[in-house]
Design an enzyme around this catalytic site. Structure first.
Site, PDB file in Angstrom:
ATOM      1  N   ARG A   1       0.728  -1.151   0.005  1.00 39.13           N
ATOM      2  CA  ARG A   1      -0.133   0.002  -0.083  1.00 39.13           C
ATOM      3  C   ARG A   1       0.870   1.290   0.049  1.00 39.13           C
ATOM      4  O   ARG A   1       0.491   2.122  -0.711  1.00 39.13           O
ATOM      5  CB  ARG A   1      -0.947   0.108   0.954  1.00 39.13           C
ATOM      6  CG  ARG A   1      -2.241  -1.072   1.121  1.00 39.13           C
ATOM      7  CD  ARG A   1      -2.863  -1.194   2.155  1.00 39.13           C
ATOM      8  NE  ARG A   1      -4.071  -1.752   2.010  1.00 39.13           N
ATOM      9  CZ  ARG A   1      -4.966  -2.443   2.590  1.00 39.13           C
ATOM     10  NH1 ARG A   1      -4.798  -2.328   3.788  1.00 39.13           N
ATOM     11  NH2 ARG A   1      -6.078  -2.939   2.374  1.00 39.13           N
TER      12      ARG A   1
ATOM     13  N   GLY B   1      -6.243  -7.145   0.273  1.00 42.79           N
ATOM     14  CA  GLY B   1      -6.303  -7.644   1.432  1.00 42.79           C
ATOM     15  C   GLY B   1      -5.374  -9.133   1.393  1.00 42.79           C
ATOM     16  O   GLY B   1      -4.244  -9.136   1.317  1.00 42.79           O
TER      17      GLY B   1
ATOM     18  N   LYS C   1     -15.686 -16.907   4.965  1.00 41.60           N
ATOM     19  CA  LYS C   1     -17.005 -16.842   4.998  1.00 41.60           C
ATOM     20  C   LYS C   1     -17.783 -16.695   3.694  1.00 41.60           C
ATOM     21  O   LYS C   1     -17.575 -15.562   3.001  1.00 41.60           O
ATOM     22  CB  LYS C   1     -17.549 -15.968   6.046  1.00 41.60           C
ATOM     23  CG  LYS C   1     -17.056 -16.461   7.401  1.00 41.60           C
ATOM     24  CD  LYS C   1     -17.649 -15.429   8.526  1.00 41.60           C
ATOM     25  CE  LYS C   1     -17.151 -15.427  10.036  1.00 41.60           C
ATOM     26  NZ  LYS C   1     -17.602 -14.599  10.993  1.00 41.60           N
TER      27      LYS C   1
ATOM     28  N   GLY D   1     -12.327  -4.811   0.039  1.00 43.15           N
ATOM     29  CA  GLY D   1     -13.686  -4.643   0.422  1.00 43.15           C
ATOM     30  C   GLY D   1     -14.043  -3.578  -0.455  1.00 43.15           C
ATOM     31  O   GLY D   1     -15.301  -3.821  -1.039  1.00 43.15           O
TER      32      GLY D   1
END
Length: 398
Positions: free
Chosen positions: A35, A356, A200, A380
């Site tokens: 980043r 991520g 998930k 995200g």
């Protein structure tokens, strides 16, 4: 979307830049500087244009007050190397140190203020409180540049409210991320495959809903795959399972059949007795996971299958590792997907690694950023863009 060029001559102007410097740390050591590397070009461009550059960012999730373990101080040295000049550091965000640091900037100088999230107003759900904090930040600047793609899906003071208070524009990183996201959502070159992993199913519901309408293939691994296997009627032992999402997964499988979208699930998995690199583990059929074991990676047959399903693709978006890649016995599946993407990138396919854990995984496994078409800085934000959602940090720049 407004760009830096729309802000005009910035020489001598104070420009507040919202960057994403939320890097992983081991104590005070940066373990992945991706980043920072991605943020540096915009900061250099503004510095070379003679602007007085004030960088704001967050690190981790402090509770709206100063917390030394989340200080941005550890990133200053590496950021200075990347922008090619010393970056000044203020020990607060809108206090005396910040004011003195900003006042001391000359043309081309760069300063970083302390963690935005040390202030409750940054992430407050109260619009007035966010607006008040944005106003404090705005006092330091004549213009605002949004360059933290990893936060553009958040309605936060330094992302949304401040862009309403100053002349504002997107930085180079946000521009690049949006251009890639548009290529994924507007007439992508086909075959178009999406690889989804991570823990998930519930984290990916919106993106699966949307991609079943646009992708040709969905390859599913990671912890989320066991809910799909359960939906097919298989036992999954002690593997991660979201029982409340089994019916949802059944619906996705049926919807994909109706639309002619291929959903590719693993045929074998690496199953272990515990979530540990030292645990006893073996390769078992995906429909025969022993009751006392948990699946922690896709198996070698599945890795070959996934690579075959990617080999002819012209567009691939990947979000989420195939297994617990941090532990060597469960890294092979993720590495196989990364290698398959690297191979088709050489042939001109657009391959996008969606931020991520996926970005951390490919670097940890020895791949270079250049092996892929694009490594996103915002997992995200990328997912929400693919879901078709409006992102507050982008709409405010329109």
């Amino acid at each position: 979307m407004r760009t830096i060029d729309d802000l005009g001559d910035l020489r001598g102007k104070r420009v507040l830049v919202r960057s994403d410097l939320n890097v992983p740390l081991d104590g005070t050591t940066i373990t992945d500087d991706g980043r920072l590397v991605a943020s540096a070009p915009t900061l250099k461009k503004l510095s070379e244009a003679g602007a007085r550059v004030v960088v704001v960012a967050h690190l981790g999730r402090p509770k709206g007050e100063p917390d030394p373990q989340y200080s941005l101080q550890p990133v200053v040295g590496r950021l200075s190397e990347l922008v090619g000049r010393e970056v000044a550091f203020a020990t607060d965000t809108v206090g005396e140190s910040a004011q003195a640091t900003v006042d001391g900037l000359g043309e081309g100088d760069i300063a970083l203020l302390e963690n935005l999230r040390f202030n409750a107003g940054e992430t407050s759900k109260d619009v007035a409180e966010r607006g008040a904090f944005a106003g404090q930040l705005a006092q330091f600047a004549d213009a605002y540049v949004s360059d933290g793609f990893g936060v553009v899906h958040r309605a936060q003071a330094s992302v949304h409210e401040i862009a309403q208070q100053l002349p504002s524009a997107a930085g180079g990183l946000v521009q690049a991320e949006v251009e890639v996201a548009q290529r994924l959502t507007t007439d992508p070159e086909r075959p178009y495959a999406v690889v989804l992993g991570g823990a998930k199913v519930s984290d990916k519901l919106g993106v699966i809903d949307n991609l079943i309408k646009t992708a040709d293939r969905l390859l599913i691994g990671g912890g989320m795959v066991f809910t799909f296997l359960k939906a097919q009627g298989h036992e999954v032992g002690r593997s991660l399972l979201e029982a409340d999402q089994v019916e949802t997964c059944k619906g996705y499988l049926e919807q994909a059949r109706e639309k002619g979208v291929e959903i590719v699930l693993p045929t074998d998995v690496v199953a272990a007795t515990e979530f540990s690199a030292e645990a006893d583990h073996e390769v078992v059929a995906a429909d025969a996971i022993p009751a006392d074991r948990m699946g922690l990676d896709i198996g070698p047959e599945s890795a070959r299958l996934f690579a075959e399903k990617l080999a002819d693709c012209r567009t691939v978006f990947w979000n989420g590792p195939m297994g617990a890649f941090e532990m060597e016995p469960y890294a092979a599946g993720t590495k196989a997907v990364a290698q398959a993407l690297a191979d088709i990138t050489k042939d001109g396919a657009l391959t996008v690694v969606g931020g991520g854990d996926s970005a951390a995984a490919v670097r940890q496994l020895g791949f270079a950023d250049e092996d892929f078409g694009h490594i996103s800085t915002g997992g995200g934000a990328s997912l929400e863009y693919l879901e078709g959602k409006e992102l507050p940090g982008l709409t405010v720049l329109a």
